[in-house]
Write a protein that holds these residues in place. Structure first.
Motif, PDB file in Angstrom:
ATOM      1  N   HIS A  49       0.544  -1.019   0.034  1.00 33.39           N
ATOM      2  CA  HIS A  49      -0.044   0.078  -0.153  1.00 33.39           C
ATOM      3  C   HIS A  49       0.771   1.258   0.162  1.00 33.39           C
ATOM      4  N   HIS A  51       1.355   5.562  -1.944  1.00 31.63           N
ATOM      5  CA  HIS A  51       0.963   5.951  -2.386  1.00 31.63           C
ATOM      6  C   HIS A  51       2.847   7.375  -3.611  1.00 31.63           C
ATOM      7  N   HIS A 217      -9.477   1.895   1.806  1.00 31.53           N
ATOM      8  CA  HIS A 217      -8.882   2.767   2.334  1.00 31.53           C
ATOM      9  C   HIS A 217     -10.347   2.579   4.161  1.00 31.53           C
ATOM     10  N   HIS A 240      -5.756   0.678   6.909  1.00 34.41           N
ATOM     11  CA  HIS A 240      -5.628   1.432   7.668  1.00 34.41           C
ATOM     12  C   HIS A 240      -6.077   0.868   8.805  1.00 34.41           C
ATOM     13  N   ASP A 292       2.595   3.103   3.656  1.00 31.00           N
ATOM     14  CA  ASP A 292       1.170   3.840   2.338  1.00 31.00           C
ATOM     15  C   ASP A 292       2.120   4.977   2.550  1.00 31.00           C
TER      16      ASP A 292
HETATM   17 FE    FE Z   1      -3.242   5.322   1.621  1.00 31.43          FE
END
Ligand code: FE
Ligand code: NIG
Length: 381
Positions: A49, A51, A217, A240, A292
């Motif tokens: 996970h 970005h 998410h 999360h 993340d």
């Molecule tokens: Fe995320």
């Protein structure tokens, strides 16, 4: 779950042909045979996970949060994800790929062979496709195995409403993404500052019809029932989960949906509510761990730091941490058949570590690196 081991200690040799493992603990017919010679031979770590692709930075917001503002306050005031969207729209595909490359190499040096990267900072068709093309290009130039995820439903663009924007995501962007083969899965941010569960249902139905996996998410700041619905719809993962209740954990356990825990965001946003790890164990939910990595809630380019934090913050065992970045992370990517363990038939993504006990990777913070990283049988670091 805690009884599962990452790799039996006795397995010290791997036979590899055409980038895949053909034998473990044997020397069998193979193009390459690797003898670990007493070093720990572990599956390549999977950061399931992230970005990782963005432009600009959010240092100003970090300073605002240190002065007392919350992540949600900043988002509601038009900052947060939307400020990165502005920077990404202005950047070219080449610039985006070039700025992400050092972040990927940082992960690689810690033994990460597979990285999932989400779009979600474009929020219009052209910019989302640009992000996904840049993510695809990163796979070619870095040598790391990249898993692209379409996160068009990451935030509601300024001046638009959730329903009509989601309609564009589902009926305009997603078909283009699928047709061009730019993503393996979709993701959506279900939260009171973003989308609702009915939006998720519509997105997931369309994604499933196009052969893409579904991820969400969920329950980062509040419980809107996303993980329960997502698991019942066959989602690969819910991520999360600080505010997940038992119904969500039970549904994930029944469906085999991975719970992706993100200690970097928990740490950086100074959260106090922890994900319900006991419930996940009780319901046999496979727990994964990821960075993340993103400019807003988790500027943490270190999966080893996350597996160090997870026992301290969330009470995971060291073994759960190792499974969280291997076998269970593969499940979050819908790729259990190819990744996550060292077994015949799987991709030859693995690392050699000069440590006697792999659990030591969760003990020391900083300064750890594998001696060698192999991706599809090729040495990369
Ligand atoms: Fe995320
Ligand atoms: O996983 N919560 C939504 N998405 C990211 C944050 C992205 C950002 O703030 O830029 C997350 O925390």
């Amino acid at each position: 779950m805690t009884g599962e081991q990452v790799l039996p200690a006795a397995e010290q040799t791997l036979a590899v042909t055409d980038g895949r493992i053909v034998g473990v603990g044997v020397t069998g017919p193979a193009h390459m045979t690797l003898d670990a010679q007493g070093r720990a031979l572990l599956p390549g770590f999977i950061d399931c996970h992230t970005h990782t692709l963005w432009a600009g930075d959010r240092l100003g917001e970090h300073l605002m949060r240190l002065a007392g503002a919350s992540y949600q306050d900043i988002a509601r005031a038009g900052g947060g994800i939307l400020s990165t969207v502005k920077a990404v729209r202005e950047a070219s595909e080449d610039e985006l790929a070039a700025s992400a490359l050092p972040r990927l190499n940082t992960l690689l040096r810690e033994g990460v062979t597979n990285v999932e990267i989400k779009s979600g900072y474009g929020l219009d068709t052209e910019s989302e496709l640009k992000m996904l093309r840049a993510i695809g290009r990163l796979g070619e130039i870095s040598g790391i195995d990249i898993h692209p995820t379409f996160l068009g439903a990451h935030a509601i663009p300024a001046g638009e409403d959730a329903d009509s924007y989601l309609d564009q995501v589902v009926n305009e962007m997603l078909p283009a993404v699928a047709e061009q083969g730019l993503a393996e899965a979709v993701d959506i941010y279900v939260e009171n500052i973003a989308f609702g569960v009915e939006h998720m249902r519509v997105l997931f139905e369309k994604a499933a019809s196009l052969g893409l996996g579904c991820r969400v998410h969920a329950e980062q700041f509040s419980d809107m029932g996303a993980s329960e619905m997502a698991a019942n719809m066959g989602a690969w993962s819910c991520d999360h989960l600080e505010h997940t209740a038992e119904a969500g954990a039970a549904a994930m356990g029944r469906a085999g949906t991975a719970a992706v825990l993100l200690p970097g965001a928990f740490y950086f946003l100074k959260e106090t509510k922890k994900p319900p790890v006991e419930l996940f164990r009780e319901h046999q939910v496979p727990m994964a761990l990821a960075t993340d990595l993103n400019p807003g809630s988790s500027p943490v380019a270190s999966l080893l730091t996350c597996i160090h934090m997870a026992p301290v913050f969330f009470g995971l065992t060291p073994n759960e941490c190792l499974l969280g970045v291997t076998r269970h992370a593969a499940r979050a990517l819908g790729r259990s058949a190819d990744l996550g363990t060292l077994e015949a038939g799987k991709l030859a993504n693995f690392c050699l570590w000069d440590i006697a006990d792999p659990r030591a990777l969760t003990y020391q913070l900083g300064g750890l690196a594998p001696e060698a990283v192999y991706i599809r049988g090729q040495r990369h670091a």
